[in-house]
Design an enzyme around this catalytic site. Sequence first.
Site, PDB file in Angstrom:
ATOM      1  CD  GLU A 381      -2.525  -1.294   2.125  1.00 32.78           C
ATOM      2  OE1 GLU A 381      -2.698  -0.473   3.249  1.00 32.78           O
ATOM      3  OE2 GLU A 381      -4.034  -2.138   2.145  1.00 32.78           O
ATOM      4  CD  GLU A 492      -4.919  -8.412   1.955  1.00 33.06           C
ATOM      5  OE1 GLU A 492      -5.437  -7.242   1.810  1.00 33.06           O
ATOM      6  OE2 GLU A 492      -3.363  -7.711   1.513  1.00 33.06           O
TER       7      GLU A 492
HETATM    8  C1  XIL Z   1      -6.512  -6.222   7.899  1.00 33.87           C
HETATM    9  C2  XIL Z   1      -5.961  -7.851   9.128  1.00 33.87           C
HETATM   10  O1  XIL Z   1      -7.791  -8.360   8.287  1.00 33.87           O
HETATM   11  C3  XIL Z   1      -7.490  -6.892  10.780  1.00 33.87           C
HETATM   12  O2  XIL Z   1      -7.611  -8.148  10.967  1.00 33.87           O
HETATM   13  C4  XIL Z   1      -6.353  -5.875  11.091  1.00 33.87           C
HETATM   14  O3  XIL Z   1      -6.887  -5.179  12.252  1.00 33.87           O
HETATM   15  C5  XIL Z   1      -6.037  -5.225   9.540  1.00 33.87           C
HETATM   16  O4  XIL Z   1      -6.243  -5.119   8.591  1.00 33.87           O
HETATM   17  N1  XIL Z   1      -5.209  -4.864   3.329  1.00 33.87           N
HETATM   18  C6  XIL Z   1      -3.928  -5.753   4.016  1.00 33.87           C
HETATM   19  C7  XIL Z   1      -4.599  -6.994   5.121  1.00 33.87           C
HETATM   20  O5  XIL Z   1      -3.088  -5.454   3.548  1.00 33.87           O
HETATM   21  O6  XIL Z   1      -3.049  -6.598   5.900  1.00 33.87           O
HETATM   22  C8  XIL Z   1      -5.796  -6.399   6.443  1.00 33.87           C
HETATM   23  O7  XIL Z   1      -5.343  -6.480   7.211  1.00 33.87           O
HETATM   24  C9  XIL Z   1      -6.863  -5.696   5.058  1.00 33.87           C
HETATM   25  C10 XIL Z   1      -6.430  -4.680   4.324  1.00 33.87           C
END
Ligand code: XIL
Length: 579
Positions: A381, A492
């Site tokens: 990111e 994701e």
């Molecule tokens: C999220 C997790 O799933 C949560 O448990 C945590 O509180 C916040 O992060 N982008 C990403 C992930 O790259 O690491 C994030 O994961 C979701 C958004």
Amino acid sequence: MKKHTYRIYHIIISIIFVSMILGGCKKDTTDPINEGNKTIEDDDSIVETGEDTDEDKADTSKIKEYAMHMGTVEVEEELIYEDDFEGDSTLFTGRGAAKVEIVNKSKVGEKSLYVSGRTALWNGATVNLSEELKDSEKYIVNGWVYYEVGPDQIQFDCKVERNNNEYLSFASAMANKGEWTEITGSIIIPEDTNTASVYFETGFAGGELIDFYIDDVTIKHEIAKVDRGDIPSLKEFYKDLFSIGVAVTASEIPPDRQDLIKQQFNSLTPGNELKPDAVLDYAKCISDPKYDDNPAVNFSRVEPILEFAKEANIPVRGHTLVWHSQTPRWFFTEGYSQDANAPLVSKELMLKRMENYIRQVLEYTQTNYPGLIYAWDVVNEAINPGEGDENGLRVKDSLWYEVVGPEFIEKAFEYARKYADPDVKLFYNDYNTEETGKLLYIKRLVKGLQDKGLIDGIGLQSHLTMDNPSLVDVNSSLLEYGELGLELQITELDMGLKSNTEEDFLNQAKRYKRLFMFIKSIHESGAANITNVTFWGLSDDISWLNKPSEPNYPLLFDNYLLQKPAFWGVLLSPDIPLY
Ligand code: XIL
């Protein structure tokens, strides 16, 4: 009336039988679905393009057609603790400095439990249920909270203190002053729990430590007998195309989940446990100046996941080495100070910390779990156009950018390449990757890294909703990124859905089906080298999008681990229409 329960009463207080047989049996034909030569219009509809499919390629279009069926669940709830505070005594005690007493004020009945004398937020009311709460079992808490002096709104939390040093969320609720508010939630008790207490506390209330009341607390053990029937395996279905992954946190791998994960997935991503805030060891970092440029790390949080993956022989995606989020500010400060105003270190020192951090994470995982982690999200990111950087980099909330400057990205990849085993793939990972502005900057960044041989792939997070982005944009972005010739992984995937009616579930299934048809056909056309699709969670109940106050249903399995229509959508079942 005295009514508190402190031993397991084998009373089954309700039996809900949910039968959700919606479809017939598996058809198991080998007829081709034959949707390889399609493209997408602006409204996400699919039209024939008349393009030839390449006969020489592995014929992955000959896939099995599966009929949808939904399985059954039988739920029993067993009351393990109950207190309406109408009696003279309670098993609740004060936590920390707090005092508890039964007083004449109540939601229903006459009395409730009054909590006062708090000197810290964590002070509250607690009950020891070490005997009652069993490992890997699911519990549901319900209670009511109330306060009359303090700010207009306060968050109340019910948590489980486990093994005297771990604090797990059980339930949360926002309460308005002067209104009894229901608080309800659930938890799966992790393995190796020796002691467990359930307690109530408040969140930050502008510095005020309010007194509060609790009433009508019940804790139930939920025993679900789930029968999914015979369901196909996602990893088998897509085995000739790409691997299918799932993200899990350490508390999301009790035995019943492990079985389903092993059956369905051939890639695993730790959801939080390989992020800097999980790995950096603050106490050790400040214990000796020798850690100043060589941060101390600790892998106890990720170990259960890596152990499971190793034992189940599931390759792991490492997530993530360098990120502006879930990385404590003290990692960037002089002397690792936690002081809010502590000065930040020099660029030179921060680069040493970065290199040593990356080195240790890679060395640890490669030494203890050789060959297990096959890919790393090296940087996560880093692009957020419009914040003033000429290359669209995130500026505002990135301490990496602030301390090191724009070159932190290349440095991270340089170090990762230096210490990663030769066959480990290095990825740049981001969200909203289909937005035009972001896409252009990501492509430019990645191209630069590619020219230097520092990167192997792009991770497209793909947190979708039911409306956004349009699948046209997803599709064209895959083609755009595909042009670089690097691996693409959908890292994701979830599809936010705020309602759980049958109709909504079916619409979600349709959108998942359209998405996978596009991914599959892009892969088959050779326009993009898609090597993995990972779902960000196994089931709706544990999704990061699902909150007690705002439920969300983004994944393929429901709270009982039953397959949803979305599962059949991903399998391109003919029972899921496209529209
Ligand atoms: C999220 C997790 O799933 C949560 O448990 C945590 O509180 C916040 O992060 N982008 C990403 C992930 O790259 O690491 C994030 O994961 C979701 C958004």
